[in-house]
Design a protein around this motif. Sequence first.
Motif, short mmCIF file in Angstrom:
data_model
loop_
_atom_site.label_atom_id
_atom_site.label_comp_id
_atom_site.label_asym_id
_atom_site.label_seq_id
_atom_site.Cartn_x
_atom_site.Cartn_y
_atom_site.Cartn_z
N ILE A 128 1.67 4.70 1.33
CA ILE A 128 1.38 5.51 2.50
C ILE A 128 2.28 6.75 2.48
CG2 ILE A 128 1.12 5.52 5.00
CD1 ILE A 128 -0.51 3.31 3.74
N GLU B 22 -3.21 7.07 3.32
CA GLU B 22 -3.08 6.07 2.26
C GLU B 22 -3.73 6.59 0.99
OE1 GLU B 22 -4.02 1.38 1.21
OE2 GLU B 22 -4.64 2.22 3.16
N ARG C 274 0.85 -1.19 0.00
CA ARG C 274 0.00 0.00 0.00
C ARG C 274 0.89 1.24 0.00
NH1 ARG C 274 -2.73 -1.45 5.47
NH2 ARG C 274 -3.63 0.64 5.28
N ALA D 279 -4.27 6.64 7.82
CA ALA D 279 -4.22 5.33 7.18
C ALA D 279 -4.50 4.24 8.22
CB ALA D 279 -2.85 5.11 6.56
#
Length: 362
Positions: A229, A249, A227, A276
């Motif tokens: 971030i 995020e 992911r 996030a």
Amino acid sequence: MSKPRVAVVFGGRNSEHAVSLMGAGSVLQAIDQSKYEVIPIGIAQDGRWVLASENQRFAIESGQLPVVQDTGAELALPSGSLVALKPGAIPRELGAVDVVFPVMHGPFAEDGTIQGLLEMAGVRYVGSGVLASAVGMDKAFMKLTMGAAGLPVGRYVVVRERDWRLERDRVLKEAEELGWPVFVKPARAGSSRGISKAHDRASLEAAVELAREHDPKVLIEAAIEGREIECAVLESPGDEPPLASQPGEVIVEGGQEFFDFEAKYYPDQMSLRVPADLPAKVSEELRSMAVRAFETLGCEGLARVDFFYTPEGKLIFNEINTMPGFTSLSVAPQLLAASGIGYPELVDHLIQLALHRPAGLR
């Protein structure tokens, strides 16, 4: 007493010209004109500095990107004082500038060049200095620097002009050893300009050629599953440590394979989840790493630090941006807004930091 004069400079000679204008439009709206005298200055795509028109367009309209309009009022900035230049006319003094807010991205702007010009002119300015700006812009040196500082960095191959001309097979072989797919980027560009994803040797060659349209120096990076971030880091006044925002995020919603130019700047292509969804320990580690990246480069003002969070729970440094996208809806301002610092407050804070910073070496 007269108000401090702030020159907001935007545009420039690179592919991020329009991105700069979008940020400058937000800054010009947010600056408290009861507190500052504001001078909008555009750098045209041919490099000329012009006093911006009242009709200057700063936003994407009908799919058309904004550009600096030629007003005929060219400017020079010798020794911190603006001078208006017109063909066949005597140069006209416009007065001294107290601080420059360079809302600029990419080569010949964010990469230390305009910072060096302002240093030579003895003018204070918002944001990082020459070295931090130059290293932050060059992704190859950025990764070397961050790796030396102990931050985890993904695998990559640097492709220089001579390498591509004379040793292309070696370059392609080294890139293949990273594993497929790979991401190919201009080493010194931003806003996802010239970036593409390659899945085999043929698409890799095409991707390198695309990146070379923006920069003869190219970076090939191993794809990292995880992911994306991001964390904003803001310089604090006095001797206080930098402030790291809540991590956010990036969620790409427009169907793109990655966070490309359209996802960043066209409506309804991305969203930002702040904070996030991370374990508390990971969030604190990420914020600490973001501050370490900021201080390693000697950044000033504001930066955005990007990471990947892998399925195995590891954080990997991606990049630092010393002049991140700066509209009120850009990631860094949104992250700071979620941390309690609104956009007008952020703009004022950055100007005040610059006004109180000594000129010259520091």
